[in-house]
Design a protein around this motif. Sequence first.
Motif, PDB file in Angstrom:
ATOM      1  N   ARG A  78      -7.278-127.846 136.442  1.00 54.34           N
ATOM      2  CA  ARG A  78      -6.243-127.012 137.038  1.00 54.34           C
ATOM      3  C   ARG A  78      -5.621-127.640 138.278  1.00 54.34           C
ATOM      4  NH1 ARG A  78      -6.370-123.349 141.187  1.00 54.34           N
ATOM      5  NH2 ARG A  78      -4.921-121.614 141.029  1.00 54.34           N
ATOM      6  N   ASP A  79      -6.438-128.059 139.226  1.00 50.51           N
ATOM      7  CA  ASP A  79      -5.913-128.588 140.486  1.00 50.51           C
ATOM      8  C   ASP A  79      -5.068-129.837 140.272  1.00 50.51           C
ATOM      9  OD1 ASP A  79      -7.162-126.506 141.813  1.00 50.51           O
ATOM     10  OD2 ASP A  79      -8.884-127.713 142.423  1.00 50.51           O
ATOM     11  N   GLN A  80      -5.538-130.725 139.401  1.00 45.74           N
ATOM     12  CA  GLN A  80      -4.780-131.945 139.121  1.00 45.74           C
ATOM     13  C   GLN A  80      -3.457-131.612 138.434  1.00 45.74           C
ATOM     14  OE1 GLN A  80      -7.947-131.306 138.355  1.00 45.74           O
ATOM     15  NE2 GLN A  80      -9.241-133.086 138.674  1.00 45.74           N
ATOM     16  N   ALA A  81      -3.489-130.667 137.502  1.00 47.04           N
ATOM     17  CA  ALA A  81      -2.273-130.276 136.780  1.00 47.04           C
ATOM     18  C   ALA A  81      -1.267-129.644 137.736  1.00 47.04           C
ATOM     19  CB  ALA A  81      -2.618-129.309 135.653  1.00 47.04           C
ATOM     20  N   ILE A  82      -1.726-128.744 138.589  1.00 42.85           N
ATOM     21  CA  ILE A  82      -0.831-128.083 139.547  1.00 42.85           C
ATOM     22  C   ILE A  82      -0.212-129.113 140.494  1.00 42.85           C
ATOM     23  CG2 ILE A  82      -0.779-126.519 141.527  1.00 42.85           C
ATOM     24  CD1 ILE A  82      -2.805-124.772 139.976  1.00 42.85           C
ATOM     25  N   ALA A  83      -1.019-130.028 140.977  1.00 38.34           N
ATOM     26  CA  ALA A  83      -0.506-131.060 141.884  1.00 38.34           C
ATOM     27  C   ALA A  83       0.557-131.905 141.183  1.00 38.34           C
ATOM     28  CB  ALA A  83      -1.642-131.935 142.391  1.00 38.34           C
ATOM     29  N   PHE A  84       0.282-132.346 139.967  1.00 36.44           N
ATOM     30  CA  PHE A  84       1.242-133.164 139.225  1.00 36.44           C
ATOM     31  C   PHE A  84       2.542-132.399 138.992  1.00 36.44           C
ATOM     32  CE2 PHE A  84       3.222-134.014 135.120  1.00 36.44           C
ATOM     33  CZ  PHE A  84       3.653-135.319 135.322  1.00 36.44           C
ATOM     34  N   LEU A  85       2.443-131.177 138.519  1.00 34.41           N
ATOM     35  CA  LEU A  85       3.630-130.407 138.145  1.00 34.41           C
ATOM     36  C   LEU A  85       4.495-130.012 139.338  1.00 34.41           C
ATOM     37  CD1 LEU A  85       2.045-128.148 135.409  1.00 34.41           C
ATOM     38  CD2 LEU A  85       3.686-130.011 135.054  1.00 34.41           C
ATOM     39  N   ASN A  86       3.903-129.918 140.520  1.00 39.04           N
ATOM     40  CA  ASN A  86       4.641-129.430 141.686  1.00 39.04           C
ATOM     41  C   ASN A  86       5.069-130.500 142.675  1.00 39.04           C
ATOM     42  OD1 ASN A  86       4.855-126.460 141.377  1.00 39.04           O
ATOM     43  ND2 ASN A  86       2.657-126.679 141.107  1.00 39.04           N
ATOM     44  N   GLN A  87       4.589-131.727 142.514  1.00 41.27           N
ATOM     45  CA  GLN A  87       4.989-132.817 143.410  1.00 41.27           C
ATOM     46  C   GLN A  87       6.265-133.469 142.883  1.00 41.27           C
ATOM     47  OE1 GLN A  87       3.554-133.795 146.322  1.00 41.27           O
ATOM     48  NE2 GLN A  87       2.177-132.045 146.088  1.00 41.27           N
ATOM     49  N   PRO A  88       7.295-133.609 143.708  1.00 45.03           N
ATOM     50  CA  PRO A  88       8.503-134.303 143.252  1.00 45.03           C
ATOM     51  C   PRO A  88       8.170-135.702 142.752  1.00 45.03           C
ATOM     52  CG  PRO A  88       8.881-133.248 145.367  1.00 45.03           C
ATOM     53  CD  PRO A  88       7.400-133.150 145.091  1.00 45.03           C
ATOM     54  N   ASP A  89       8.816-136.092 141.668  1.00 48.14           N
ATOM     55  CA  ASP A  89       8.601-137.406 141.069  1.00 48.14           C
ATOM     56  C   ASP A  89       9.927-138.158 141.068  1.00 48.14           C
ATOM     57  OD1 ASP A  89       8.668-139.188 138.433  1.00 48.14           O
ATOM     58  OD2 ASP A  89       6.569-138.970 139.054  1.00 48.14           O
ATOM     59  N   GLU A  90       9.945-139.334 141.690  1.00 48.16           N
ATOM     60  CA  GLU A  90      11.179-140.123 141.781  1.00 48.16           C
ATOM     61  C   GLU A  90      11.701-140.520 140.412  1.00 48.16           C
ATOM     62  OE1 GLU A  90      11.264-143.364 144.561  1.00 48.16           O
ATOM     63  OE2 GLU A  90      10.057-142.238 146.006  1.00 48.16           O
ATOM     64  N   GLN A  91      10.814-140.905 139.510  1.00 45.39           N
ATOM     65  CA  GLN A  91      11.215-141.338 138.172  1.00 45.39           C
ATOM     66  C   GLN A  91      11.927-140.203 137.419  1.00 45.39           C
ATOM     67  OE1 GLN A  91       7.956-142.836 135.849  1.00 45.39           O
ATOM     68  NE2 GLN A  91       9.193-143.100 134.021  1.00 45.39           N
ATOM     69  N   LEU A  92      11.441-138.981 137.590  1.00 41.20           N
ATOM     70  CA  LEU A  92      12.053-137.831 136.920  1.00 41.20           C
ATOM     71  C   LEU A  92      13.234-137.263 137.695  1.00 41.20           C
ATOM     72  CD1 LEU A  92       8.824-135.924 135.842  1.00 41.20           C
ATOM     73  CD2 LEU A  92      10.436-137.110 134.327  1.00 41.20           C
ATOM     74  N   GLY A  93      13.249-137.481 139.001  1.00 42.07           N
ATOM     75  CA  GLY A  93      14.319-136.939 139.827  1.00 42.07           C
ATOM     76  C   GLY A  93      14.089-135.496 140.249  1.00 42.07           C
ATOM     77  N   GLY A  94      12.828-135.087 140.330  1.00 39.55           N
ATOM     78  CA  GLY A  94      12.509-133.728 140.752  1.00 39.55           C
ATOM     79  C   GLY A  94      11.073-133.391 140.431  1.00 39.55           C
TER      80      GLY A  94
END
Length: 97
Positions: free
Chosen positions: A49-65
């Motif tokens: 859960r914690d890893q998934a939440i962190a990944f999904l909520n941190q802006p990603d430069e490659q994705l642009g958001g």
Amino acid sequence: MAGSHDEDTSSAPKARRNWAPKRTSPLSKECAARQGEIATLAFRVLGGRDQAIAFLNQPDEQLGGRPLDIAMANEAGYERVAEMLKDRAGQLAPIKS
């Protein structure tokens, strides 16, 4: 007179009453489905859960958001985020819908 109830308290901060969270539009069925599916995929790939939440909520430069926002926006965005997760995990069995 100090401590009197007749003192002017107009400059004193007033307590907020009846506070309610900001109302937003409900998610469409498609958007809610993509949100659930990408969260499930992230949970499985990243191991919790914690890893998934962190990944999904941190802006990603490659994705642009934020990956969650990108995945929820449309099917193409969902596929981009899902591919990024699958690349992290190698080969992953498809999620049953």
